[in-house]
Write an enzyme that holds these catalytic residues in place. Structure first.
Site, mmCIF file in Angstrom:
data_model
loop_
_atom_site.group_PDB
_atom_site.id
_atom_site.type_symbol
_atom_site.label_atom_id
_atom_site.label_comp_id
_atom_site.label_asym_id
_atom_site.label_seq_id
_atom_site.Cartn_x
_atom_site.Cartn_y
_atom_site.Cartn_z
ATOM 1 N N CYS A 1 -5.696 13.397 12.192
ATOM 2 C CA CYS A 1 -5.671 11.978 11.903
ATOM 3 C C CYS A 1 -5.824 11.221 13.209
ATOM 4 C CB CYS A 1 -4.353 11.644 11.225
ATOM 5 S SG CYS A 1 -4.088 9.904 11.067
ATOM 6 N N ARG B 1 -5.195 10.854 3.930
ATOM 7 C CA ARG B 1 -4.129 11.804 4.211
ATOM 8 C C ARG B 1 -3.016 11.710 3.169
ATOM 9 N NH1 ARG B 1 -0.922 14.946 7.998
ATOM 10 N NH2 ARG B 1 1.152 14.359 7.344
ATOM 11 N N LYS C 1 0.844 -1.214 0.000
ATOM 12 C CA LYS C 1 0.000 0.000 0.000
ATOM 13 C C LYS C 1 0.869 1.250 0.000
ATOM 14 C CE LYS C 1 -1.669 1.627 4.076
ATOM 15 N NZ LYS C 1 -1.467 3.045 4.415
ATOM 16 N N ASN C 2 1.817 1.302 0.947
ATOM 17 C CA ASN C 2 2.572 2.545 1.124
ATOM 18 C C ASN C 2 3.594 2.793 0.019
ATOM 19 O OD1 ASN C 2 1.047 3.122 3.321
ATOM 20 N ND2 ASN C 2 2.573 2.523 4.851
ATOM 21 N N ARG D 1 -9.045 -0.405 4.164
ATOM 22 C CA ARG D 1 -8.262 0.673 3.541
ATOM 23 C C ARG D 1 -6.861 0.187 3.182
ATOM 24 N NH1 ARG D 1 -8.460 6.514 6.158
ATOM 25 N NH2 ARG D 1 -6.750 6.595 4.683
ATOM 26 N N ARG E 1 -0.172 15.225 12.851
ATOM 27 C CA ARG E 1 0.896 15.078 11.872
ATOM 28 C C ARG E 1 1.032 16.333 11.039
ATOM 29 N NH1 ARG E 1 0.612 9.408 9.107
ATOM 30 N NH2 ARG E 1 -1.623 9.607 9.122
ATOM 31 N N PRO E 2 1.972 17.186 11.373
ATOM 32 C CA PRO E 2 2.110 18.452 10.664
ATOM 33 C C PRO E 2 2.636 18.262 9.239
ATOM 34 C CG PRO E 2 3.886 18.157 12.249
ATOM 35 C CD PRO E 2 2.978 16.979 12.396
ATOM 36 N N VAL E 3 2.412 19.274 8.424
ATOM 37 C CA VAL E 3 2.903 19.182 7.050
ATOM 38 C C VAL E 3 4.161 20.026 6.852
ATOM 39 C CG1 VAL E 3 0.674 18.612 6.016
ATOM 40 C CG2 VAL E 3 1.313 21.003 6.274
ATOM 41 N N ASP E 4 4.695 20.581 7.939
ATOM 42 C CA ASP E 4 5.861 21.468 7.838
ATOM 43 C C ASP E 4 7.022 20.841 7.075
ATOM 44 O OD1 ASP E 4 4.170 22.421 9.727
ATOM 45 O OD2 ASP E 4 5.728 23.137 11.087
ATOM 46 N N ASP F 1 4.180 0.677 12.281
ATOM 47 C CA ASP F 1 2.983 0.034 11.734
ATOM 48 C C ASP F 1 2.825 -1.415 12.190
ATOM 49 O OD1 ASP F 1 2.054 2.256 10.121
ATOM 50 O OD2 ASP F 1 3.868 1.941 8.966
#
Ligand code: EPU
Length: 419
Positions: free
Chosen positions: A118, A94, A24-25, A399, A123-126, A306
């Site tokens: 989430c 996400r 998936k990832n 998912r 979980r920042p997007v910086d 995970d």
């Protein structure tokens, strides 16, 4: 989003052979990266899971045609619209943030609704935005919309603010077509990040240092179409290994890359699980006794976050007190509250640390899947439990795991899906 439930009758030993699906990832960034060429891309070993279907919807939203047959996905990115990706699509996934890098490189501008919170932690997007700015882009404030623009992307040397997986993937996708050379330090190097790099190189990108925390990228003018097989899912492989071990079964798990799971194998040995590794498979055998251990997660090649919840579920059957230290996410011990309903008495010290004392006799109960990996954990607990367990929120499991119920049933589990 569906409302399916699983009814699991526990206590069945798993026996036989099972094949791991595509990752998936790895598939998520690779699908986004297909937009870096205008030639057709064919992907094989694509898992049939809800997150991939959402990625496909976003491609359609951008005017890109796709077709799927079995595990093969064909993408024709001849034209890619410069439109804002709306909140409804982004909020489902996400990982839609992975479109930022490719769209910025392709259209010189991207607008995407801000990915919301989430369930597994803030979980920042910086880290993503910092990488784009290093490569010459401008990040504009636009209400709830992430709006990023550039005249052109220019290679740069920079250090990620942390070894974030998707931020590293975005940085790589923005850098492959930038003018000049890029060096990314503190790059994440999980197997899925490596697979994205190998995919891009198959399109003509020039990435070296793959599998390390320092990537070097020589910008190229154009990328071409390709045919590429997605690597197998080491997180699914680890989950299936635990399913076999927790039921005391004998199972051959096929299409596994043993190198993706080094510390996982070490921890399994420490616990006392008996298994044999082949070139691309693992055979799990019944183990006489399991022992408690200390389990701490960190970025690759350390123990993957995970697999923390699935592995801790195995530790409920180990003798002694195990210590769990989740160092990445603050919401990833939630499954312990579900296992409590099945008879476990965990000591939850704080959002990152817990102790589990075993072996615990697990008893079927009504539990919920709080996120993808927590969902896998309750399925594993249900396989080992006495009696029947009802699992709600199976949507999270669907998912990211391809037909987990059918796969486990094919080796002797009893999981009924209630629609
Ligand atoms: N973090 C650290 N230190 C680091 C790197 C990250 O503390 O060096 C923290 C971050 O602050 C954050 C968390 O760890 O709280 C995860 O960060 P990251 O940005 O790496 O996560 P991500 O890129 O959003 C990907 C996977 C997740 C997986 C994480 C961690 C994809 C699409 N998603 O997310 O996968 O848990 O990396 O490996 O690749 C899943 O498959 O169930 C899943 C959620």
């Amino acid at each position: 989003m569906h409302t399916h439930r699983f009814l699991v009758t526990g206590g069945k030993k798993l026996e036989g052979q099972i094949k791991v699906s595509g990752s998936k990832n790895a598939a998520l960034p690779i699908i986004a990266a297909s937009l870096l060429t205008d030639e057709p891309v064919t992907l094989t070993n694509v898992p049939d899971i809800a997150d991939i279907a959402t990625m496909e919807h976003i491609l359609h939203f951008l005017g890109v045609e796709t077709s799927v047959e079995g595990d093969t996905m064909k993408i024709n990115p001849k034209a890619v619209a410069n439109v804002e990706i709306e909140h409804e699509l982004v909020s489902k996934l996400r990982a839609s943030i992975l479109f930022l890098g490719p769209l910025l490189a392709r259209n010189k501008e991207v607008r995407l609704a801000f990915p919301g919170g989430c369930v597994i932690g803030k979980r920042p997007v910086d880290a993503h935005l910092m990488a784009f700015e290093e490569l010459g882009a401008e990040v504009l404030e636009d209400g709830d919309i992430l709006h990023i623009k550039c005249d052109k992307l220019v290679g740069a040397k920079f250090t990620m603010t942390e070894a974030s997986v998707t931020a590293t993937e975005n940085a790589i996708m923005a850098a492959v077509l930038a003018k000049g050379d890029t060096v990314i330090r503190l790059a994440a190097c999980e197997p899925h990040v490596q697979d994205l790099c190998n995919f891009l190189n198959s399109m003509g990108a020039k990435i070296t240092g793959i599998g390390t925390h320092k990537l070097k990228i020589k910008g190229v003018k154009k990328l071409k179409g390709t045919k590429y097989r997605i690597t197998s899912d080491y997180l699914e492989a680890g989950t299936l290994v635990i399913a076999a071990a927790i039921t005391g079964g004998s199972v051959d798990i096929l299409d596994v890359n043993p190198n993706h799971l080094d510390i996982f194998w070490q921890k399994l040995r420490e616990v006392g699980v008996i298994f044999e590794l082949g070139e691309d498979m693992v055979r799990v055998l019944p183990s006489p006794e399991l022992k408690a251990i200390r389990l701490q997660t960190a970025v690759f090649p350390s123990f993957p976050t995970d697999l923390q919840a699935p592995f801790a579920t195995l530790l409920t059957q180990a003798k002694g007190t195990s210590f769990i230290f989740e160092t990445l996410f603050d919401g990833r011990l939630q499954y312990l509250y579900e296992l409590q309903k099945m008879g476990l008495e965990p000591r939850i010290i704080n959002p990152y640390q817990a102790e589990i004392t075993g072996p615990t006799k697990l008893i079927g109960a009504s539990v919920s899947s709080c996120d993808l990996r927590a969902g896998a954990a309750v399925v594993l607990a249900a396989l080992a439990a006495e009696g029947e367990t009802e699992i709600s929120n199976v949507y999270y499991i669907d998912r990211g795991y391809e037909r987990l119920d059918e796969k486990l049933n094919s080796i002797g589990a009893s999981i009924k899906r209630i629609k």
